[in-house]
Design a protein around this motif. Structure first.
Motif, PDB file in Angstrom:
ATOM      1  N   TYR A   1       0.788  -1.160   0.076  1.00  0.00           N
ATOM      2  CA  TYR A   1      -0.039   0.098   0.169  1.00  0.00           C
ATOM      3  C   TYR A   1       0.991   1.157  -0.012  1.00  0.00           C
ATOM      4  N   ILE A   2       1.028   2.156  -1.241  1.00  0.00           N
ATOM      5  CA  ILE A   2       1.777   3.164  -1.388  1.00  0.00           C
ATOM      6  C   ILE A   2       0.916   4.500  -1.120  1.00  0.00           C
ATOM      7  N   ASP A   3       1.067   5.032  -0.028  1.00  0.00           N
ATOM      8  CA  ASP A   3       0.446   6.463   0.206  1.00  0.00           C
ATOM      9  C   ASP A   3       1.137   7.507  -0.443  1.00  0.00           C
ATOM     10  N   LEU A   4       0.284   8.045  -1.153  1.00  0.00           N
ATOM     11  CA  LEU A   4       1.010   9.380  -1.972  1.00  0.00           C
ATOM     12  C   LEU A   4       0.047  10.566  -1.829  1.00  0.00           C
ATOM     13  N   SER A   5      -0.684  10.440  -0.536  1.00  0.00           N
ATOM     14  CA  SER A   5      -1.739  11.567  -0.187  1.00  0.00           C
ATOM     15  C   SER A   5      -0.561  12.866   0.170  1.00  0.00           C
ATOM     16  N   ARG A   6      -1.467  14.015   0.206  1.00  0.00           N
ATOM     17  CA  ARG A   6      -0.873  15.326   0.309  1.00  0.00           C
ATOM     18  C   ARG A   6       0.133  15.197   1.494  1.00  0.00           C
ATOM     19  N   SER A   7      -0.080  14.916   2.659  1.00  0.00           N
ATOM     20  CA  SER A   7       0.460  14.996   3.972  1.00  0.00           C
ATOM     21  C   SER A   7       2.029  14.463   3.738  1.00  0.00           C
ATOM     22  N   LEU A   8       2.287  13.459   2.675  1.00  0.00           N
ATOM     23  CA  LEU A   8       3.581  12.681   2.273  1.00  0.00           C
ATOM     24  C   LEU A   8       4.597  13.691   1.779  1.00  0.00           C
ATOM     25  N   PHE A   9       3.866  14.936   1.156  1.00  0.00           N
ATOM     26  CA  PHE A   9       4.823  15.606   0.266  1.00  0.00           C
ATOM     27  C   PHE A   9       5.319  17.011   1.325  1.00  0.00           C
ATOM     28  N   PHE A  10       6.033  16.253   2.207  1.00  0.00           N
ATOM     29  CA  PHE A  10       6.585  17.374   3.213  1.00  0.00           C
ATOM     30  C   PHE A  10       7.884  16.843   3.433  1.00  0.00           C
ATOM     31  N   GLY A  11       8.735  17.760   3.617  1.00  0.00           N
ATOM     32  CA  GLY A  11      10.167  17.677   4.416  1.00  0.00           C
ATOM     33  C   GLY A  11      10.726  18.698   4.948  1.00  0.00           C
ATOM     34  N   SER A  12      11.370  18.753   6.208  1.00  0.00           N
ATOM     35  CA  SER A  12      11.759  19.976   6.676  1.00  0.00           C
ATOM     36  C   SER A  12      13.230  19.981   6.635  1.00  0.00           C
ATOM     37  N   THR A  13      13.830  18.836   6.164  1.00  0.00           N
ATOM     38  CA  THR A  13      15.180  18.469   6.073  1.00  0.00           C
ATOM     39  C   THR A  13      15.566  17.470   5.144  1.00  0.00           C
ATOM     40  N   TYR A  14      16.574  17.443   4.452  1.00  0.00           N
ATOM     41  CA  TYR A  14      17.178  16.228   3.603  1.00  0.00           C
ATOM     42  C   TYR A  14      16.240  15.581   2.441  1.00  0.00           C
ATOM     43  N   LEU A  15      15.054  14.812   2.751  1.00  0.00           N
ATOM     44  CA  LEU A  15      14.286  14.417   1.816  1.00  0.00           C
ATOM     45  C   LEU A  15      12.534  14.460   2.196  1.00  0.00           C
ATOM     46  N   LEU A  16      11.935  14.724   0.975  1.00  0.00           N
ATOM     47  CA  LEU A  16      10.273  14.621   1.381  1.00  0.00           C
ATOM     48  C   LEU A  16      10.233  13.115   1.937  1.00  0.00           C
ATOM     49  N   LYS A  17       9.000  13.140   2.867  1.00  0.00           N
ATOM     50  CA  LYS A  17       8.518  11.771   3.242  1.00  0.00           C
ATOM     51  C   LYS A  17       8.254  10.878   1.991  1.00  0.00           C
ATOM     52  N   SER A  18       7.462  11.511   1.080  1.00  0.00           N
ATOM     53  CA  SER A  18       7.204  10.619  -0.213  1.00  0.00           C
ATOM     54  C   SER A  18       8.559  10.041  -0.900  1.00  0.00           C
ATOM     55  N   VAL A  19       9.472  10.877  -0.878  1.00  0.00           N
ATOM     56  CA  VAL A  19      10.753  10.468  -1.569  1.00  0.00           C
ATOM     57  C   VAL A  19      11.149   9.134  -0.754  1.00  0.00           C
ATOM     58  N   GLN A  20      11.461   9.260   0.559  1.00  0.00           N
ATOM     59  CA  GLN A  20      11.918   8.152   1.294  1.00  0.00           C
ATOM     60  C   GLN A  20      11.031   6.907   1.305  1.00  0.00           C
ATOM     61  N   LEU A  21       9.828   7.229   1.145  1.00  0.00           N
ATOM     62  CA  LEU A  21       8.851   6.155   1.001  1.00  0.00           C
ATOM     63  C   LEU A  21       9.076   5.404  -0.267  1.00  0.00           C
ATOM     64  N   GLY A  22       9.299   6.056  -1.379  1.00  0.00           N
ATOM     65  CA  GLY A  22       9.626   5.629  -2.635  1.00  0.00           C
ATOM     66  C   GLY A  22      10.760   4.763  -2.539  1.00  0.00           C
ATOM     67  N   HIS A  23      11.898   5.060  -1.870  1.00  0.00           N
ATOM     68  CA  HIS A  23      13.158   4.146  -1.817  1.00  0.00           C
ATOM     69  C   HIS A  23      12.887   3.108  -1.040  1.00  0.00           C
ATOM     70  N   MET A  24      11.978   2.890  -0.094  1.00  0.00           N
ATOM     71  CA  MET A  24      11.346   1.750   0.691  1.00  0.00           C
ATOM     72  C   MET A  24      10.847   0.730  -0.333  1.00  0.00           C
ATOM     73  N   VAL A  25       9.810   1.350  -1.241  1.00  0.00           N
ATOM     74  CA  VAL A  25       9.192   0.699  -1.902  1.00  0.00           C
ATOM     75  C   VAL A  25       9.986   0.064  -2.874  1.00  0.00           C
ATOM     76  N   SER A  26      11.097   0.671  -3.502  1.00  0.00           N
ATOM     77  CA  SER A  26      11.845  -0.065  -4.367  1.00  0.00           C
ATOM     78  C   SER A  26      12.841  -1.252  -3.871  1.00  0.00           C
ATOM     79  N   LEU A  27      13.199  -1.114  -2.401  1.00  0.00           N
ATOM     80  CA  LEU A  27      13.914  -1.949  -1.659  1.00  0.00           C
ATOM     81  C   LEU A  27      13.066  -3.216  -1.530  1.00  0.00           C
ATOM     82  N   ILE A  28      11.754  -2.941  -1.071  1.00  0.00           N
ATOM     83  CA  ILE A  28      10.974  -4.159  -1.100  1.00  0.00           C
ATOM     84  C   ILE A  28      10.630  -4.843  -2.264  1.00  0.00           C
TER      85      ILE A  28
END
Length: 313
Positions: A105-132
């Motif tokens: 289940y890949i959540d790309l709702s608006r709250s994931l498009f946020f990052g105060s430093t380094y990466l957006l949460k959505s980008v980090q989620l994308g990296h985990m999707v790829s690994l799995i």
């Protein structure tokens, strides 16, 4: 979409990444990393959960038959009921599961498009999707997904071929990058509908990995998580940003929004930061309580550090 002061990070970005958009090149990096969690290496989930032992992703043992005990059999597999009934020791035999469906289940709702430093949460989620996805393919499991854009649900049925991971990643990239410029006031699919879609899509015995920040999770969803867990293995992986804990070096005033309300927060105020920290902890406690009550594994990934650094420590 939340907005906040964007702190810089001294850590270099992952290869081919800019921290905001997603690209195939940066996600393909994880294809080579997946081998680290193949047997006899430590399980990805043992690492993510901070445990020493765990069954491999998509692997378990199916019961096959009971036969009379033979020298060398593991005494932990003795079937005590049959042994008591027959008066002779019997042991259970198991076979390894094959081609188990893994559904993300890949959540790309608006709250994931946020990052105060380094990466957006959505980008980090994308990296985990790829690994799995690559790990599932390497273990010969079928991999599918439900991509929740916030406005729609895209279903990708499990496949055990190379097209499975590549199809998921390409859909993820396309929708992610389009959503970066989507209107903030676009309609939102309920989290209830997303959970019901997973229940319909997943055949019994599936491995369901929910990748989200779970900001849309509410008490009424507890029952639906339990229903998913009845016939499947379920994992919850939460993505969070340090600012959600009130953890920031910024000491100014910023406007923030959660779609329903907008307000100004004074990050110079210790009280403001404490309120944020307490709110975040309350949400964590609720999520962990739900996971514990249904026998669901729960792990958290920060958007402020490289994924592999967090997994390998």
């Amino acid at each position: 979409m939340k907005t906040a002061y964007n702190q810089t990070s001294s850590q270099p970005l992952p290869d081919y990444a800019n921290g905001v958009t997603l690209g195939l090149q940066e996600l393909m990096v994880y294809k080579q990393q997946a081998v680290r969690w193949l047997p006899p290496a430590k399980s990805l989930w043992a690492t993510a959960l901070g445990q020493h032992q765990s069954r491999q992703l998509g692997r378990g043992m199916d019961f096959a038959e009971v036969r009379q005990y033979q020298p060398g059999d593991d005494i932990r597999t003795i079937d005590w009921r049959v042994t008591a009934r027959t008066g002779k020791p019997h042991t259970k035999l198991f076979t390894e599961e094959r081609e188990k469906p893994v559904v993300l289940y890949i959540d790309l709702s608006r709250s994931l498009f946020f990052g105060s430093t380094y990466l957006l949460k959505s980008v980090q989620l994308g990296h985990m999707v790829s690994l799995i996805a690559w790990l599932s393919l390497a273990q010969k499991d079928r991999i599918g997904a439900v991509i929740d854009t916030g406005a729609a649900l895209i279903e990708l049925r499990p496949s055990n071929r190379m097209q499975g991971p590549l199809g998921i990643l390409q859909q993820l990239i396309d929708h992610h990058n389009q959503l970066l410029t989507a209107p903030v006031d676009s309609p939102t699919v309920s989290f209830t509908r997303a959970l019901e879609t997973l229940r319909r899509l997943c055949s019994k015995g599936s491995e369901i990995v929910m990748l989200s920040d779970f900001t849309r999770f509410e008490s009424q969803h507890d029952t639906l998580i339990g229903q998913l867990r009845q016939h499947n293995r379920v994992r919850m992986v939460q993505f969070w940003d340090p600012l959600e804990q009130g953890n920031t070096e910024f000491r100014g005033i910023e406007q923030v929004s959660d779609r329903s309300t907008t307000q100004w927060l004074d990050f110079a105020s210790k009280q403001t930061r404490t309120v944020l920290a307490n709110s975040f902890q309350a949400r964590q406690d609720a999520l962990k309580s739900t996971a514990l009550s249904h026998g669901v594994s729960f792990s958290s990934i920060s958007s402020a550090k490289p994924l592999l650094q967090q997994l390998f420590g």
